[in-house]
Motif scaffolding. Structure first.
Motif, PDB file in Angstrom:
ATOM      1  N   ARG A   1      61.368 -10.670  37.995  1.00  0.00           N
ATOM      2  CA  ARG A   1      60.211  -9.825  37.652  1.00  0.00           C
ATOM      3  C   ARG A   1      59.074 -10.656  37.068  1.00  0.00           C
TER       4      ARG A   1
ATOM      5  N   GLU B   1      55.207 -11.503  38.569  1.00  0.00           N
ATOM      6  CA  GLU B   1      53.991 -11.294  37.781  1.00  0.00           C
ATOM      7  C   GLU B   1      53.234 -12.587  37.521  1.00  0.00           C
TER       8      GLU B   1
ATOM      9  N   THR C   1      48.898  -5.106  35.101  1.00  0.00           N
ATOM     10  CA  THR C   1      49.242  -6.489  35.412  1.00  0.00           C
ATOM     11  C   THR C   1      48.252  -7.448  34.777  1.00  0.00           C
TER      12      THR C   1
ATOM     13  N   THR D   1      48.787  -7.733  31.055  1.00  0.00           N
ATOM     14  CA  THR D   1      49.973  -8.526  30.727  1.00  0.00           C
ATOM     15  C   THR D   1      49.603  -9.990  30.553  1.00  0.00           C
ATOM     16  N   HIS D   2      48.747 -10.503  31.427  1.00  0.00           N
ATOM     17  CA  HIS D   2      48.306 -11.891  31.328  1.00  0.00           C
ATOM     18  C   HIS D   2      47.293 -12.075  30.206  1.00  0.00           C
TER      19      HIS D   2
END
Length: 241
Positions: free
Chosen positions: A56, A60, A157, A160-161
């Protein structure tokens, strides 16, 4: 069999959450080798759910597999950050336009008032944490008002970064104060139903945020060309995230 599979799924979620937190917080910095045996023991899971968690994270872009048995935390450089912000601009400017049309004006007028109050609280010990919580609630309100699952998934997404990028940068009080004012303008434009102004305010905010992040990181983020030169001279080049 079903119970065993459910147990592995829960263990996989737990391993994923723990590794994600470590990467975002900086406890697992770029280049950290995530050995299956060591990480499985550290997290208290078997190797099967750990591998699922690593898959996972790889999907990502947060870890890279350098060989069949070696997975490392992905590097991040100025080019990566610029690319991330290119996508962020496209998504968040679109979201601002959509929400200005669909959102509840009272909700976003309330956020504008909260941002105004947050400016005065930044000097207090808990001011920064409260502001981060306010941003999280504002993002959630934008997602809910947009009512677009595809847009929300893409933004999730990106965010998340972004957690990782923000924690790499040093705190800058002046930039933090400017960010509060920029968010206030975005919220006010949405409350007024002005999609053009909301998108423009978002564009300005992201332009300033990117400039600040890159300047803040300085030598902490290398250029891609410099990294490639170093890798070529010292070791086989690894796969970029």
């Amino acid at each position: 069999m079903v119970i065993a599979q459910e147990g592995q799924q829960r263990a996989g979620e737990r391993a994923y959450a723990a590794l994600l937190d470590g990467i975002q917080s900086g406890d697992l910095p770029a280049g950290t080798v995530l050995g299956e045996v060591e990480q499985a023991a550290r997290l208290g899971v078997s190797r099967t759910p750990l591998r699922e968690a690593l898959r996972r994270l790889a999907a990502e872009g947060l870890v890279v597999q350098q060989s069949p048995r070696v997975t490392v935390v992905a590097p991040i450089d100025a080019s990566d950050i610029r690319a991330l912000f290119e996508l962020r601009r496209a998504l968040e400017e679109s979201a601002a336009r959509i929400v200005a049309d669909r959102g509840d004006p009272a909700v976003f007028a309330g956020f504008a008032a909260e941002f105004a109050a947050a400016a005065d609280a930044l000097t207090l010990p808990e001011g920064r944490r409260s502001y981060e919580e306010l941003i999280a609630r504002f993002d959630a309100a934008l997602d809910a008002a947009a009512g677009n699952d595809y847009l929300t998934a893409a933004l999730r997404t990106v965010r998340t970064h972004l957690v990782r990028v923000r924690r790499m940068a040093r705190d800058r009080p002046a930039r933090l104060a400017a960010s509060v004012a920029e968010h206030r303008l975005i919220a006010e434009a949405i409350a007024a139903g002005d999609g053009d102004l909301a998108a423009h305010a978002t564009h300005v905010h992201l332009h300033n945020a990117l400039a600040s992040v890159l300047d803040s990181l300085g030598a902490g983020v290398s250029s891609r060309s410099a990294r490639s030169t170093t890798d070529t001279a010292s070791a086989p080049e690894g796969k970029k995230n």
